[in-house]
Design an enzyme around this catalytic site. Structure first.
Site, PDB file in Angstrom:
ATOM      1  N   HIS A 166       0.861  -1.194   0.000  1.00 60.86           N
ATOM      2  CA  HIS A 166       0.000   0.000   0.000  1.00 60.86           C
ATOM      3  C   HIS A 166       0.895   1.240   0.000  1.00 60.86           C
ATOM      4  O   HIS A 166       1.156   1.825   1.051  1.00 60.86           O
ATOM      5  CB  HIS A 166      -0.919  -0.013   1.216  1.00 60.86           C
ATOM      6  CG  HIS A 166      -1.973   1.049   1.195  1.00 60.86           C
ATOM      7  ND1 HIS A 166      -3.247   0.854   1.683  1.00 60.86           N
ATOM      8  CD2 HIS A 166      -1.947   2.333   0.754  1.00 60.86           C
ATOM      9  CE1 HIS A 166      -3.942   1.966   1.541  1.00 60.86           C
ATOM     10  NE2 HIS A 166      -3.166   2.883   0.988  1.00 60.86           N
TER      11      HIS A 166
ATOM     12  N   GLU B  65      -2.529  -1.601  -3.225  1.00 55.86           N
ATOM     13  CA  GLU B  65      -3.619  -0.804  -2.668  1.00 55.86           C
ATOM     14  C   GLU B  65      -3.232   0.671  -2.700  1.00 55.86           C
ATOM     15  O   GLU B  65      -2.050   1.011  -2.643  1.00 55.86           O
ATOM     16  CB  GLU B  65      -3.883  -1.195  -1.217  1.00 55.86           C
ATOM     17  CG  GLU B  65      -4.210  -2.648  -0.998  1.00 55.86           C
ATOM     18  CD  GLU B  65      -4.384  -2.988   0.474  1.00 55.86           C
ATOM     19  OE1 GLU B  65      -4.948  -4.060   0.745  1.00 55.86           O
ATOM     20  OE2 GLU B  65      -3.951  -2.208   1.336  1.00 55.86           O
TER      21      GLU B  65
ATOM     22  N   HIS C 143      -8.066  -5.980   7.076  1.00 53.43           N
ATOM     23  CA  HIS C 143      -7.797  -4.983   8.108  1.00 53.43           C
ATOM     24  C   HIS C 143      -8.027  -5.584   9.495  1.00 53.43           C
ATOM     25  O   HIS C 143      -9.133  -5.972   9.848  1.00 53.43           O
ATOM     26  CB  HIS C 143      -8.641  -3.713   7.973  1.00 53.43           C
ATOM     27  CG  HIS C 143      -7.984  -2.540   8.654  1.00 53.43           C
ATOM     28  ND1 HIS C 143      -7.082  -1.715   8.013  1.00 53.43           N
ATOM     29  CD2 HIS C 143      -8.042  -2.094   9.927  1.00 53.43           C
ATOM     30  CE1 HIS C 143      -6.643  -0.798   8.855  1.00 53.43           C
ATOM     31  NE2 HIS C 143      -7.203  -1.017  10.028  1.00 53.43           N
TER      32      HIS C 143
END
Length: 247
Positions: free
Chosen positions: A43, A72, A200
């Protein structure tokens, strides 16, 4: 089996805190792949506080032909310094999947998903650009989200459910309501034709309960907990434990 994609951002956080090249993010990715994971996730953010563009490029070579590569990021964040922007970075490395996430510099970590009803028109050209590159496109959404038919119509292929609230509810011992909310969201997304990922704050403690409640879960992206657990038991052992849960 649900694919395990290991997020290696935290390796870069530790490296950047000292400078230099250790711990080596490429060695970490190789270790996870050799242990059997099905993907690597990164990410990158414009402020480059963890994974940097050069990491993204190097990891593309590590994963190519071996496992899926998932990038991401916030598609609305423009170029800054050596960060070229998410779409341009994807155009360079052509990952398997790009997961679009509505996060900003001020967030320590991603903490909410897109409002598809509100955001769908602004996402449309970005999704088209990524599909033209050959990437699978996933959108980060909250449990309870709507607008899945509209997402399908603009070329989105998956959603990733933000599981932070589920993990918090699990820790508090009051998981059933949030778990049902996630399961309902998955059913509606799948009915619209979307595959479903999740991520997450998933951990060895809470992953099994989530997996059991979510038929057809395509992928989980796990970083923070997995890297933390690996400090005690080693990276390869920890990856194998997650794979056992997913089986």
């Amino acid at each position: 089996m649900t694919l395990l994609s290991v997020n290696v951002n935290k390796i870069a956080v530790l490296r950047n805190s000292r400078g230099g090249s250790e711990p080596d993010i490429l060695r970490a990715a190789h270790t996870c792949i050799d242990a059997g994971c099905g993907g690597i996730t990164v990410h990158p953010r414009p402020d480059q506080r963890h994974v940097r563009p050069d990491d993204v490029r190097a990891l593309a070579a590590v994963t190519r032909g071996r496992v899926e590569y998932n990038i991401e990021g916030n598609p609305f964040a423009g170029p800054r310094g050596s960060y070229p922007g998410l779409i341009e970075l994807a155009r360079e490395v052509r990952p398997t999947q790009v997961t679009l996430v509505p996060d900003g510099d001020g967030q320590i970590t991603s903490d909410h998903g897109f409002d598809l009803t509100r955001d769908i028109e602004t996402l449309k050209p970005l999704v088209a650009a990524l599909r033209d590159i050959g990437c699978r496109v996933s959108l980060f959404v909250d449990s309870g989200a709507t607008g899945f038919e509209e997402a399908m119509a603009i070329g989105v292929q998956r959603i990733e459910i933000y599981t932070g609230p589920y993990a918090q509810a699990f820790e508090e011992g009051q998981v059933q309501q949030e778990l049902e909310r996630c399961a309902d969201t998955v059913r509606r997304a799948q009915h619209a034709g979307l595959a479903v990922n999740a991520g997450h704050d998933l951990s060895q403690a809470n992953l099994g309960t989530f997996k059991a409640a979510i038929p057809g879960l395509a992928e989980v992206s796990i970083g923070h907990a997995l890297i933390g657990e690996a400090l005690y038991e080693g990276m390869a052992t920890t990856v194998r434990k997650y794979l056992q849960i997913l089986r």
